[in-house]
Design a protein around this motif. Structure first.
Motif, short mmCIF file in Angstrom:
data_model
loop_
_atom_site.label_atom_id
_atom_site.label_comp_id
_atom_site.label_asym_id
_atom_site.label_seq_id
_atom_site.Cartn_x
_atom_site.Cartn_y
_atom_site.Cartn_z
N VAL A 245 -34.89 -28.07 10.85
CA VAL A 245 -36.32 -28.13 10.57
C VAL A 245 -36.57 -27.45 9.24
CG1 VAL A 245 -38.54 -27.17 11.30
CG2 VAL A 245 -37.04 -28.23 12.98
N THR A 246 -37.43 -28.02 8.42
CA THR A 246 -37.73 -27.35 7.15
C THR A 246 -39.15 -26.81 7.18
OG1 THR A 246 -38.64 -29.30 6.06
CG2 THR A 246 -36.27 -28.95 5.87
N LEU A 247 -39.36 -25.79 6.39
CA LEU A 247 -40.70 -25.31 6.09
C LEU A 247 -40.98 -25.70 4.65
CD1 LEU A 247 -40.62 -21.67 7.57
CD2 LEU A 247 -41.06 -23.82 8.75
N LEU A 248 -41.99 -26.52 4.47
CA LEU A 248 -42.36 -26.94 3.13
C LEU A 248 -43.70 -26.32 2.78
CD1 LEU A 248 -41.61 -30.79 3.45
CD2 LEU A 248 -40.14 -29.05 2.42
N GLY A 249 -43.94 -26.17 1.51
CA GLY A 249 -45.23 -25.61 1.10
C GLY A 249 -45.13 -25.07 -0.30
N ARG A 250 -46.29 -24.75 -0.87
CA ARG A 250 -46.28 -24.24 -2.24
C ARG A 250 -45.76 -22.80 -2.29
NH1 ARG A 250 -51.77 -26.72 -4.91
NH2 ARG A 250 -52.02 -28.41 -3.40
N ASN A 251 -45.50 -22.35 -3.48
CA ASN A 251 -45.11 -20.94 -3.65
C ASN A 251 -46.18 -20.03 -3.08
OD1 ASN A 251 -42.65 -21.10 -4.91
ND2 ASN A 251 -43.55 -21.40 -6.94
N GLY A 252 -45.74 -19.01 -2.35
CA GLY A 252 -46.70 -18.05 -1.82
C GLY A 252 -47.39 -18.50 -0.55
N ALA A 253 -46.95 -19.63 0.01
CA ALA A 253 -47.61 -20.13 1.23
C ALA A 253 -47.24 -19.31 2.46
CB ALA A 253 -47.25 -21.59 1.44
N GLY A 254 -46.11 -18.63 2.41
CA GLY A 254 -45.69 -17.81 3.55
C GLY A 254 -44.41 -18.31 4.21
N LYS A 255 -43.65 -19.17 3.53
CA LYS A 255 -42.43 -19.71 4.13
C LYS A 255 -41.35 -18.64 4.27
CE LYS A 255 -41.87 -22.62 0.74
NZ LYS A 255 -42.89 -22.34 -0.27
N THR A 256 -41.06 -17.98 3.15
CA THR A 256 -40.06 -16.91 3.19
C THR A 256 -40.48 -15.80 4.13
OG1 THR A 256 -39.25 -17.37 0.97
CG2 THR A 256 -38.94 -15.13 1.78
N THR A 257 -41.78 -15.48 4.10
CA THR A 257 -42.28 -14.41 4.96
C THR A 257 -42.09 -14.78 6.44
OG1 THR A 257 -43.92 -14.03 3.24
CG2 THR A 257 -44.22 -12.87 5.33
N THR A 258 -42.28 -16.07 6.75
CA THR A 258 -42.07 -16.50 8.13
C THR A 258 -40.61 -16.27 8.55
OG1 THR A 258 -43.79 -18.18 7.88
CG2 THR A 258 -42.24 -18.47 9.70
N LEU A 259 -39.67 -16.63 7.67
CA LEU A 259 -38.26 -16.39 8.00
C LEU A 259 -37.98 -14.90 8.18
CD1 LEU A 259 -36.05 -18.78 5.81
CD2 LEU A 259 -37.15 -19.19 8.01
N LYS A 260 -38.56 -14.09 7.29
CA LYS A 260 -38.34 -12.64 7.39
C LYS A 260 -38.91 -12.09 8.69
CE LYS A 260 -38.04 -11.26 2.54
NZ LYS A 260 -38.72 -10.57 1.45
N ALA A 261 -40.05 -12.64 9.10
CA ALA A 261 -40.64 -12.18 10.36
C ALA A 261 -39.76 -12.55 11.54
CB ALA A 261 -42.04 -12.77 10.52
N VAL A 262 -39.21 -13.79 11.52
CA VAL A 262 -38.35 -14.22 12.62
C VAL A 262 -37.09 -13.34 12.67
CG1 VAL A 262 -36.91 -16.12 13.47
CG2 VAL A 262 -39.21 -16.59 12.63
N MET A 263 -36.55 -12.99 11.48
CA MET A 263 -35.36 -12.14 11.42
C MET A 263 -35.67 -10.69 11.77
SD MET A 263 -32.10 -12.58 10.75
CE MET A 263 -31.57 -11.38 11.95
N GLY A 264 -36.95 -10.33 11.71
CA GLY A 264 -37.33 -8.96 12.06
C GLY A 264 -37.27 -8.00 10.90
N ILE A 265 -37.16 -8.52 9.66
CA ILE A 265 -37.12 -7.59 8.53
C ILE A 265 -38.46 -7.50 7.82
CG2 ILE A 265 -34.64 -7.81 8.13
CD1 ILE A 265 -35.13 -9.74 5.92
N LEU A 266 -39.48 -8.17 8.37
CA LEU A 266 -40.85 -7.94 7.89
C LEU A 266 -41.40 -6.81 8.77
CD1 LEU A 266 -43.01 -9.23 5.96
CD2 LEU A 266 -43.94 -10.30 8.01
N PRO A 267 -41.66 -5.63 8.17
CA PRO A 267 -41.95 -4.47 9.02
C PRO A 267 -43.19 -4.65 9.90
CG PRO A 267 -41.61 -3.81 6.73
CD PRO A 267 -41.66 -5.31 6.74
N LYS A 268 -44.24 -5.29 9.35
CA LYS A 268 -45.48 -5.38 10.12
C LYS A 268 -45.72 -6.83 10.52
CE LYS A 268 -50.22 -3.65 9.87
NZ LYS A 268 -51.27 -3.25 8.92
N ARG A 269 -45.56 -7.11 11.80
CA ARG A 269 -45.74 -8.48 12.28
C ARG A 269 -46.32 -8.44 13.69
NH1 ARG A 269 -40.41 -6.78 12.46
NH2 ARG A 269 -39.40 -7.06 14.47
N ARG A 270 -47.16 -9.43 14.00
CA ARG A 270 -47.75 -9.53 15.33
C ARG A 270 -47.74 -10.97 15.78
NH1 ARG A 270 -52.24 -5.99 13.91
NH2 ARG A 270 -51.30 -3.94 13.82
N GLY A 271 -47.93 -11.15 17.08
CA GLY A 271 -47.91 -12.49 17.64
C GLY A 271 -46.72 -12.62 18.56
N SER A 272 -46.13 -13.80 18.60
CA SER A 272 -45.02 -14.00 19.52
C SER A 272 -43.90 -14.80 18.85
CB SER A 272 -45.52 -14.75 20.77
OG SER A 272 -44.41 -15.18 21.53
#
Lengths: 247, 295
Positions: free
Chosen positions: A47-74
């Motif tokens: 599955v790919t995440l597409l979107g413009r720069n700064g859309a939050g794609k990399t941040t989403t991966l970091k959140a899934v990996m747990g290296i984004l310190p502040k994250r909420r949701g599921s």
């Protein structure tokens, strides 16, 4: 495994997804970057995440990996909620990240870089299988990690997470800045990994590359998933996608 | 008797030996500082106090528990290292997200407290600690007299320094440590418990200081100020060698000990400042240190 006739509104996954992200919010310091990301990935899918720069794609991966310190949701992986786990526990559950900056260690040799991630689950690729995928690495084992070319560093960054037994690979722009022949090599590698049963979430700017390897595409805009397109419905949706990506 | 440059060889070799002994302590202590700084980003000002505590631990083990030198050489680093681990968990770990300066202030304060406590209970005149009987006496090497214990100090510190270098540069654990020094977030994302690695590294660095303290106990008196006097020179050694370089710390430690010894022979007035003069020159010419990596 991939449901082409999924009803409108579902993520297109039947049965229990391997990864299910729901209402994911994320912050860099005070700035609120993810505003409720929802996505699902079935086992064995690319599955790919597409979107413009700064859309939050990399941040989403970091959140899934747990290296984004502040994250909420599921974030449910393999039936287990991981939103509050430290990244090392998420890694041990079977998720691995190949980051955009590749993060090859300059004080480690190629061999040490390759062997650094510990095995977390059975079923990872053997050294021989890895060298079959990336023959260049076998010849450079004693070099310093960062003395490799950009393409070789990218291969090393992918190779080292194949050994560990991780089932879900998060690849952040693996083709960025690489020569076409190496992009093709990485494309073939991703297809091969899919055959081997790996599940892959790919962040990609190179839309044509994404279309050549993925089953589905999520479109990310301003910290949300705004659309999902099956790869085989791409032609009908190409104008819509161009509008999203601003090309 | 022949003479070299007008200096009697006894004096020359005597000072070179003394230089090597001092260099042994510089090397072990700066090695510990370099490892701790590399991974924790903390300039461990408590290092001198931990060296002193190693010497006191040896004295206490002998006088309170009857454990002799050889036992103390193993037990004292473990005990003092464990105290370091508690400090790291309780206090130092809270400062990792802040500037270096806070860690320096905290560890400097801890050093003052530790020195003050020992001064309060044991005074400042120093406690004698006997040499192990196996190492009393010495060898006549022809050109000089070599006390056995001093030879042992040089050999032991070389072995410890080499073993530490080997662990860090040639083992899997060392690869984790080097990788975590560069990018702890990524190492954590591979499933490695980086906080525990950091704690154990601090404990190991502190243990090295305590080991040096035990080695020093029979040579110098066991004294609450012994660390404070030494640590300033050791910091200069670390600056010259380059913060965070393992091999650099070892080579610079022994090298500067020797240079200090030579200065004592040829220009005694300069021996107390020669290291600081070299430090100033190195800072001007190569600010990252002789072996420093500019990251």
């Amino acid at each position: 495994m991939i449901e082409a006739l999924a009803p409108e509104g579902s993520a297109g996954v039947t049965g229990k997804p391997l990864l299910k992200v729901a209402d994911l919010h994320g912050w860099y310091g005070e700035s609120h970057v993810l505003h409720g990301v929802d996505l699902e990935v079935a086992a064995g899918e690319v599955v790919t995440l597409l979107g413009r720069n700064g859309a939050g794609k990399t941040t989403t991966l970091k959140a899934v990996m747990g290296i984004l310190p502040k994250r909420r949701g599921s974030i449910v992986f393999d039936g287990r909620e991981t939103i509050s786990l430290p990244s090392r526990a998420i890694a041990r559950a079977g998720i691995a990240l190949c980051p955009e900056e590749r993060a090859i260690f300059s004080s480690l040799s190629v061999e040490e870089n390759l062997m650094l991630p510990p095995q977390v689950l059975p079923g990872g690729l053997s050294r021989e299988q890895i060298f079959e995928l990336f023959p260049n690495l076998a010849e450079r084992l004693s070099s310093q990690g960062t003395k490799l070319s950009g393409g070789e560093q990218q291969m090393l960054a992918i190779a080292r997470i194949l050994r560990t037994g991780a089932k879900l690979l998060l690849l952040d722009e693996p083709t960025e800045g690489l020569a076409p022949v190496i992009v093709q090599h990485i494309g073939r590698t991703i297809s091969r990994l899919k055959q081997e049963g790996f599940t892959i979430v790919l962040v990609e700017q190179n839309f044509r590359f994404a279309a050549s390897v993925a089953d589905r595409h999520y479109v990310v805009e301003q910290g949300r998933v705004v659309d999902m397109i099956h790869n085989d419905e791409l032609d009908e949706n190409i104008d819509k996608l161009h509008a999203y990506l601003g090309v | 008797m022949f003479e070299l440059l007008g200096i009697p060889p006894q004096a020359l070799f005597g000072q070179l030996l003394l230089g090597l002994i001092n260099g042994s302590f510089y090397a072990i202590l700066s090695l510990g500082l370099a490892i701790i700084f590399g991974l924790l980003n903390i300039i461990n000002f408590t290092h001198g106090a931990q060296y002193m505590m190693g010497a006191f631990a040896a004295w206490m083990l002998l006088n309170y528990l009857g454990i002799p030198y050889w036992g103390a050489l193993i037990v004292a680093p473990i005990v003092v290292g464990a105290v370091g681990i508690v400090l790291e968990r309780l206090l130092i770990s809270r400062l990792y997200h802040l500037d270096h300066l806070y860690g320096l202030l905290l560890t400097f304060g801890l050093a003052l407290i530790a020195t003050g406590v020992f001064r309060n209970f044991y005074g400042i005149s120093g406690l004698p600690y006997g040499m192990p009987s196996q190492l009393s006496g010495g060898q006549n090497l022809g050109f000089m007299f070599m006390p056995n214990y001093r030879g042992w100090v040089i050999v032991a510190s070389l072995v410890v320094c080499f073993a530490t270098w080997f662990i860090i540069e040639r083992t899997r654990l060392g690869a984790y440590l080097r990788a975590a020094t560069e990018n702890p977030t990524m190492v954590g994302a591979f499933g490695i418990n980086v906080p525990r690695l950091i704690t154990l590294t601090y404990g190991f660095g502190v243990g090295l200081a305590a080991f040096a303290g035990v080695l020093a106990a029979p040579i110098y008196n066991v004294n609450p100020n012994m660390g404070a006097d030494l640590i300033i020179v050791v910091f200069a050694v670390v600056v010259i060698g380059g913060m965070g370089s393992i091999l650099g710390s070892i080579v610079t430690g022994f090298g500067l000990g020797l240079i200090e010894g030579l200065t004592r022979v040829f220009y005694p007035e300069g021996s107390a400042v020669v290291i600081f003069v070299i430090m100033a020159i190195v800072l001007l010419v190569k600010p990252a240190g002789l072996f420093g990596r500019t990251v």
